[in-house]
Design a protein around this motif. Sequence first.
Motif, PDB file in Angstrom:
ATOM      1  N   THR A  14      -5.167   2.066  -0.359  1.00 55.48           N
ATOM      2  CA  THR A  14      -3.964   2.468   0.382  1.00 55.48           C
ATOM      3  C   THR A  14      -4.048   2.034   1.826  1.00 55.48           C
ATOM      4  O   THR A  14      -3.086   1.490   2.390  1.00 55.48           O
ATOM      5  CB  THR A  14      -3.811   3.991   0.350  1.00 55.48           C
ATOM      6  N   SER A  15      -5.214   2.254   2.418  1.00 61.21           N
ATOM      7  CA  SER A  15      -5.383   1.903   3.828  1.00 61.21           C
ATOM      8  C   SER A  15      -5.219   0.407   4.030  1.00 61.21           C
ATOM      9  O   SER A  15      -4.608  -0.038   5.008  1.00 61.21           O
ATOM     10  CB  SER A  15      -6.782   2.350   4.262  1.00 61.21           C
ATOM     11  N   HIS A  62      -1.080  10.898   0.561  1.00 59.49           N
ATOM     12  CA  HIS A  62      -1.906   9.878   1.149  1.00 59.49           C
ATOM     13  C   HIS A  62      -1.769   8.564   0.440  1.00 59.49           C
ATOM     14  O   HIS A  62      -2.635   7.739   0.512  1.00 59.49           O
ATOM     15  CB  HIS A  62      -3.359  10.360   1.168  1.00 59.49           C
ATOM     16  N   SER A  63      -0.681   8.374  -0.288  1.00 59.11           N
ATOM     17  CA  SER A  63      -0.466   7.055  -0.833  1.00 59.11           C
ATOM     18  C   SER A  63       0.956   6.598  -0.645  1.00 59.11           C
ATOM     19  O   SER A  63       1.207   5.463  -0.308  1.00 59.11           O
ATOM     20  CB  SER A  63      -0.786   7.033  -2.310  1.00 59.11           C
ATOM     21  N   SER A  64       1.910   7.491  -0.875  1.00 58.04           N
ATOM     22  CA  SER A  64       3.277   6.996  -0.831  1.00 58.04           C
ATOM     23  C   SER A  64       4.036   7.481   0.379  1.00 58.04           C
ATOM     24  O   SER A  64       4.851   6.766   0.900  1.00 58.04           O
ATOM     25  CB  SER A  64       4.042   7.438  -2.057  1.00 58.04           C
ATOM     26  N   LYS A  84       0.965   2.958  -6.382  1.00 58.80           N
ATOM     27  CA  LYS A  84      -0.162   3.708  -5.823  1.00 58.80           C
ATOM     28  C   LYS A  84      -0.180   5.134  -6.333  1.00 58.80           C
ATOM     29  O   LYS A  84      -1.240   5.673  -6.678  1.00 58.80           O
ATOM     30  CB  LYS A  84      -0.091   3.661  -4.299  1.00 58.80           C
ATOM     31  N   GLN A  99      -3.394  -1.621   2.140  1.00 56.94           N
ATOM     32  CA  GLN A  99      -1.985  -1.971   2.007  1.00 56.94           C
ATOM     33  C   GLN A  99      -1.193  -1.550   3.232  1.00 56.94           C
ATOM     34  O   GLN A  99      -0.232  -2.217   3.632  1.00 56.94           O
ATOM     35  CB  GLN A  99      -1.390  -1.309   0.767  1.00 56.94           C
ATOM     36  N   HIS A 125       5.172  -0.085  -3.047  1.00 59.10           N
ATOM     37  CA  HIS A 125       3.809   0.417  -3.041  1.00 59.10           C
ATOM     38  C   HIS A 125       3.734   1.863  -3.516  1.00 59.10           C
ATOM     39  O   HIS A 125       2.761   2.265  -4.169  1.00 59.10           O
ATOM     40  CB  HIS A 125       3.256   0.275  -1.619  1.00 59.10           C
TER      41      HIS A 125
END
Lengths: 609, 98
Positions: A306-307, A248-250, A336, A309, A332
């Motif tokens: 994250t959302s 959920h980030s990369s 992240k 970005q 990112h």
Amino acid sequence: MNLFTSLILTAMFILLLPIIMSNTRLYKNNLYPHYVKTTISYAFTISMIPAMMFISSGQEAVISNWHWLSIQTLKLSLSFKMDYFSIIFIPVALFVTWSIMEFSMWYMHSDPYINRFFKYLLMFLITMMILVTANNLFQLFIGWEGVGIMSFLLIGWWYGRTDANTAALQAILYNRIGDVGFIMTMAWFLTNSNAWDFQQIFITQHENLNIPLLGLLLAATGKSAQFGLHPWLPSAMEGPTPVSALLHSSTMVVAGVFLLIRFHPLMEQNKTMQTLTLCLGAITTLFTAICALTQNDIKKIVAFSTSSQLGLMIVTIGINQPYLAFLHICTHAFFKAMLFMCSGSIIHSLNDEQDIRKMGGLYKPMPFTTTSLIIGSLALTGMPFLTGFYSKDLIIETANTSYTNAWALLITLIATSLTAAYSTRIMFFVLLEQPRFNTLNLINENNTYLINSIKRLLIGSIFAGYLISYNIPPTTIPQMTMPHYLKLTALAVTITGFILALELNLAAKNLKFMYPSNLFKFSNLLGYFPIVMHRLPSKMSLTMSQKSASMLLDMIWLENVLPKSISYFQMKMSTTVSNQKGLVKLYFLSFMITLTLSLILLNSHEWLP
Amino acid sequence: MSMVYINIFLAFTMSLMGLLMYRSHLMSSLLCLEGMMLSLFIMMTVAVLNNHFTLASMTPIILLVFAACEAALGLSLLVMVSNTYGTDYVQNLNLLQC
């Protein structure tokens, strides 16, 4: 030159090996996590070679292996597209995954099912690779669904907890709504251009591409948590921290953006779609940045970051810069993932405490984590010459100098300053001031796995932007010539955000907590979006169906309209109209006497003499 | 008139008296109503057969149908009264409620 395709396929195959070995004795070993981590590091090294080849010679490739099936005139085969996007994304993703695997060897150390965890992470990585290297829509859909399923399994890892199950289900449902858009696109391309291959789609000239591009936008909204389909991403923080760091980030949430980037030849010509994308991304980035300001759970703040970005990446696609969006995806990923890993380190050290109001003063006991958290936050906000600067600053500059929607641009700038604000908030609450946690915690960050993994990503957060930007072939990123004030806009709003947040935090430090204002409640409860949208539509549709089925059909039409109404009216009428008293015998007797008397009277002239 | 008709007419009159003069049960008046219907039926059948009045041969059948209907109606009223009061004593019908 010669080994290009072989090395790519070797790297992919190496990733499959631990999955194939999962039926053997190797899987029951407690060295299985080591094998998986080493596998990924080998795959990373091998995939760097084709990346170097691509950088030096610009050679792209399409590997079409195996003819799968032909449905009438549609031919589906297994084909991998190795172009600019795939070749650069694969080493980045493998590097980040390598670090995360090493981190989760420390984080999930005491979990009895750690082998299964690693297998799931590896399966997720494989499906992500399938998604990224797909050359036709069908293979991309396989990867798309695969990452969705693995996300469900991994978010609900601790399935004994109700919140985790709810969050996993939420992720699946929201992703499904996006999948409808994807399938609509596939159907449109099947009927209108008889192909699911990218080459054929991009070559043929279509008149009006609004419908498939809308479908792709919906798919990206679902997968990348844009506004409207966003609540699953903060809820997905119920999963373990390595899952949050990887999926959920990369990696997974950029799948939506990646899809739009893949279709950039079609989006270039359609101004409507670009405007829609721009506005959607702008709304997302501002809304999630507002929501991030008042959250109290450190993982939720990073999730909203994250959302935000991701919204920025969608904005970049909206101003017709797919290469910049891709650059932002790659950079990112580094910082992240590192931010998530730092929060995982903090959470574990404080004995599973995730509330930032109960952390504080960690800069002395955890120096390394402090360093990496600060560097990650600075990279996130776009501090000059760290990683984030090379993509984020370029995005803001391009948006400033392009002929675009001024409102969307303004919102993006406000969201950039809010990024700095909530990053300062994290740093202030977690690292500075006096400790607010339980004194009996053993704070220890002195584990090789943890330090090595974060160190690797730290070096990446500092240098990767530079390395990637100066080694990629020329793309459509425009020449940046602009006056001073535009050039310094991003930096100025970021510094404004920092200073404002720091001042507010220091000023309000010792004040009593007031009753929350309406604005605070709006931000803390995520804009009331999940509360309203999860309950109201379902309640309304269930009530409506119950009313129409049982009330309307059964009780009104079948029961009340004819039978009961007739009986009721008759009774009311008869009691109103009748004035008898029910003396039946008297009435009968009087009838009989009248009858007899009349018979005798009328016949008396015959019977009497 | 011939003897047959007087006989049947007498049966009808007896039933009528029974309908109009009863003590307490509503059921007895309903039974006498059935008796009236029966005597009418017999009288009509005998008249049609004796006079060879074939065109009117269906009249007794029609009379039976209507008798059945009214018997059903009478019985339903009896059931209503019996549901409310438990018995069919006719003195219960004084209380002015349905």
